[in-house]
Design a protein around this motif. Structure first.
Motif, PDB file in Angstrom:
ATOM      1  N   LEU A   1      -4.619-103.003 -20.777  1.00  0.00           N
ATOM      2  CA  LEU A   1      -4.240-104.067 -19.850  1.00  0.00           C
ATOM      3  C   LEU A   1      -2.796-103.894 -19.364  1.00  0.00           C
ATOM      4  O   LEU A   1      -2.507-104.110 -18.191  1.00  0.00           O
ATOM      5  N   ARG A   2      -1.898-103.522 -20.275  1.00  0.00           N
ATOM      6  CA  ARG A   2      -0.516-103.264 -19.845  1.00  0.00           C
ATOM      7  C   ARG A   2      -0.479-102.178 -18.768  1.00  0.00           C
ATOM      8  O   ARG A   2       0.205-102.310 -17.751  1.00  0.00           O
ATOM      9  N   HIS A   3      -1.209-101.106 -19.016  1.00  0.00           N
ATOM     10  CA  HIS A   3      -1.191 -99.985 -18.079  1.00  0.00           C
ATOM     11  C   HIS A   3      -1.811-100.389 -16.743  1.00  0.00           C
ATOM     12  O   HIS A   3      -1.291-100.030 -15.677  1.00  0.00           O
ATOM     13  N   TRP A   4      -2.912-101.120 -16.774  1.00  0.00           N
ATOM     14  CA  TRP A   4      -3.553-101.581 -15.536  1.00  0.00           C
ATOM     15  C   TRP A   4      -2.608-102.454 -14.720  1.00  0.00           C
ATOM     16  O   TRP A   4      -2.446-102.251 -13.512  1.00  0.00           O
ATOM     17  N   LEU A   5      -1.966-103.411 -15.377  1.00  0.00           N
ATOM     18  CA  LEU A   5      -1.059-104.310 -14.661  1.00  0.00           C
ATOM     19  C   LEU A   5       0.133-103.560 -14.076  1.00  0.00           C
ATOM     20  O   LEU A   5       0.551-103.824 -12.945  1.00  0.00           O
ATOM     21  N   LYS A   6       0.661-102.624 -14.843  1.00  0.00           N
ATOM     22  CA  LYS A   6       1.837-101.879 -14.378  1.00  0.00           C
ATOM     23  C   LYS A   6       1.469-100.902 -13.277  1.00  0.00           C
ATOM     24  O   LYS A   6       2.132-100.831 -12.232  1.00  0.00           O
ATOM     25  N   ARG A   7       0.424-100.135 -13.481  1.00  0.00           N
ATOM     26  CA  ARG A   7       0.054 -99.086 -12.527  1.00  0.00           C
ATOM     27  C   ARG A   7      -0.487 -99.648 -11.222  1.00  0.00           C
ATOM     28  O   ARG A   7      -0.095 -99.219 -10.133  1.00  0.00           O
ATOM     29  N   ASP A   8      -1.375-100.618 -11.320  1.00  0.00           N
ATOM     30  CA  ASP A   8      -2.072-101.100 -10.122  1.00  0.00           C
ATOM     31  C   ASP A   8      -1.371-102.276  -9.456  1.00  0.00           C
ATOM     32  O   ASP A   8      -1.590-102.517  -8.256  1.00  0.00           O
ATOM     33  N   HIS A   9      -0.539-103.018 -10.210  1.00  0.00           N
ATOM     34  CA  HIS A   9       0.044-104.242  -9.649  1.00  0.00           C
ATOM     35  C   HIS A   9       1.559-104.357  -9.854  1.00  0.00           C
ATOM     36  O   HIS A   9       2.144-105.374  -9.485  1.00  0.00           O
ATOM     37  N   GLU A  10       2.166-103.339 -10.444  1.00  0.00           N
ATOM     38  CA  GLU A  10       3.618-103.298 -10.635  1.00  0.00           C
ATOM     39  C   GLU A  10       4.144-104.588 -11.271  1.00  0.00           C
ATOM     40  O   GLU A  10       5.138-105.168 -10.840  1.00  0.00           O
ATOM     41  N   THR A  11       3.440-105.044 -12.285  1.00  0.00           N
ATOM     42  CA  THR A  11       3.873-106.240 -13.000  1.00  0.00           C
ATOM     43  C   THR A  11       3.685-106.032 -14.489  1.00  0.00           C
ATOM     44  O   THR A  11       2.961-105.126 -14.916  1.00  0.00           O
ATOM     45  N   SER A  12       4.345-106.856 -15.277  1.00  0.00           N
ATOM     46  CA  SER A  12       4.254-106.757 -16.732  1.00  0.00           C
ATOM     47  C   SER A  12       4.050-108.139 -17.321  1.00  0.00           C
ATOM     48  O   SER A  12       4.597-109.126 -16.814  1.00  0.00           O
ATOM     49  N   ALA A  13       3.284-108.191 -18.392  1.00  0.00           N
ATOM     50  CA  ALA A  13       3.060-109.446 -19.110  1.00  0.00           C
ATOM     51  C   ALA A  13       4.062-109.573 -20.235  1.00  0.00           C
ATOM     52  O   ALA A  13       4.407-108.583 -20.889  1.00  0.00           O
TER      53      ALA A  13
END
Length: 322
Positions: A266-278
């Motif tokens: 999930l971290r990688h998906w958010l960072k790679r596809d949406h340039e965001t971090s939780a």
């Protein structure tokens, strides 16, 4: 003191080991670090260096900074491109993060728009002290491996190769070299403002570390390299897992992974596809909600960064806040 005496050798060795593609663009703020980088590169590769100055629009002195950069580039006979941007932060975004994101996006945009296929490499002037400051900031925030890996010496993104040739050079080696060359630079007044955590680290922690552990720059750099290597392994695992879950991720296929691998994917998906971090709390809540999605009617909506993750049928979806 020993580092200051050896300053010319440290910078000369660093630039001798630097092997970018040419022509080369240098991010030039007018400060000491980027002044030394621009001058050293222009001396080594005459006629093959360009400078980019980003005017962030955040300081009254910004126009004076721009004028200084223009004069120095004329002295070096280096072409200069200036871009004026509005780097004010969005609601909920830190000023430093907003300026950094805008600066990197602007540098990449200038390279593509001004020089097209001719230039693919950009040099940045962060040095060993900046690396240590980045690691200490990451530790203070409870960061994971990406934060502890700090700054990479080089990386490639969207066809542009980025370089940090000063990353092994201590900060106090740079100004003596500039004085020896009789080069002028700008002292940004915000660099001494202790309201900023990075400045407090520079003013208070680094001198204490220097006294207690004189080799801390080298050892911190090694630790950052170890963290970066481990992070690359986690990215490989995340890519393998996302190939199974699909993107956006299938909820049931996520549930088949262990909780740590779910978090990593999930971290990688958010960072790679949406340039965001939780945040850690947001990610834990998201993992709990994914685990609870056992019925078709179970809803899911969690704020993440500047957007939110929702359930969209059998998959997760990220929606940017408007």
């Amino acid at each position: 003191m020993a580092r200051s005496v050896a300053a010319p050798g440290l910078l000369t060795s660093a630039i001798a080991a630097f092997a970018p593609g040419l022509p080369l663009a240098v991010a030039y703020s007018g400060g000491a670090d980027s002044t030394a980088l621009l001058a050293a590169c222009a001396r080594r590769w005459p006629g093959q260096v360009r400078a980019i100055h980003v005017h962030h629009g955040l300081q009254a002195a910004g126009d004076a900074f721009e004028a200084h950069c223009a004069r120095f580039c004329a002295r070096l006979d280096v072409p200069l491109v200036v871009r004026r941007v509005d780097a004010r932060p969005a609601p909920g975004q830190s000023p430093e993060d907003a300026a950094r994101r805008m600066r990197y996006a602007t540098l990449a945009s200038v390279v593509r728009q001004e020089w097209g296929a001719a230039v693919h490499d950009i040099a940045l002037a962060q040095h060993a002290d900046d690396q240590v400051e980045t690691m200490l900031l990451a530790l203070s925030r409870g960061a994971g491996l990406p934060g502890l890996a700090a700054m990479a010496a080089q990386w490639e993104r969207d066809g542009i190769r980025w370089h940090r040739p000063w990353l092994g050079v201590p900060g106090d080696a740079i100004r003596p070299w500039l004085r020896e060359q009789e080069f002028e630079w700008i002292e940004d007044p915000t660099n001494t403002d202790l309201a900023f955590p990075r400045n407090r680290i520079r003013a208070r922690l680094l001198p204490a570390l220097d006294e207690a552990f004189p080799q801390f720059r080298e050892t911190f750099t090694r630790s950052a390299a170890h963290a970066a290597q481990a992070q690359r392994v986690l990215v490989e695992v995340a890519m393998e897992d996302l190939a199974i879950t699909g993107t956006p991720p299938s909820i049931t296929k996520l549930q088949a992974l262990s909780r740590p691998r779910q978090a990593n994917a999930l971290r990688h998906w958010l960072k790679r596809d949406h340039e965001t971090s939780a945040s850690a709390a947001q990610l834990e809540e998201l993992l709990d909600q994914v685990a609870a999605c056992t019925t078709r009617g179970h809803d899911l909506r969690i704020k993440i960064g500047l957007g939110r993750v929702e359930r969209n049928g059998a998959r997760l979806a990220f929606l940017q806040s408007i």
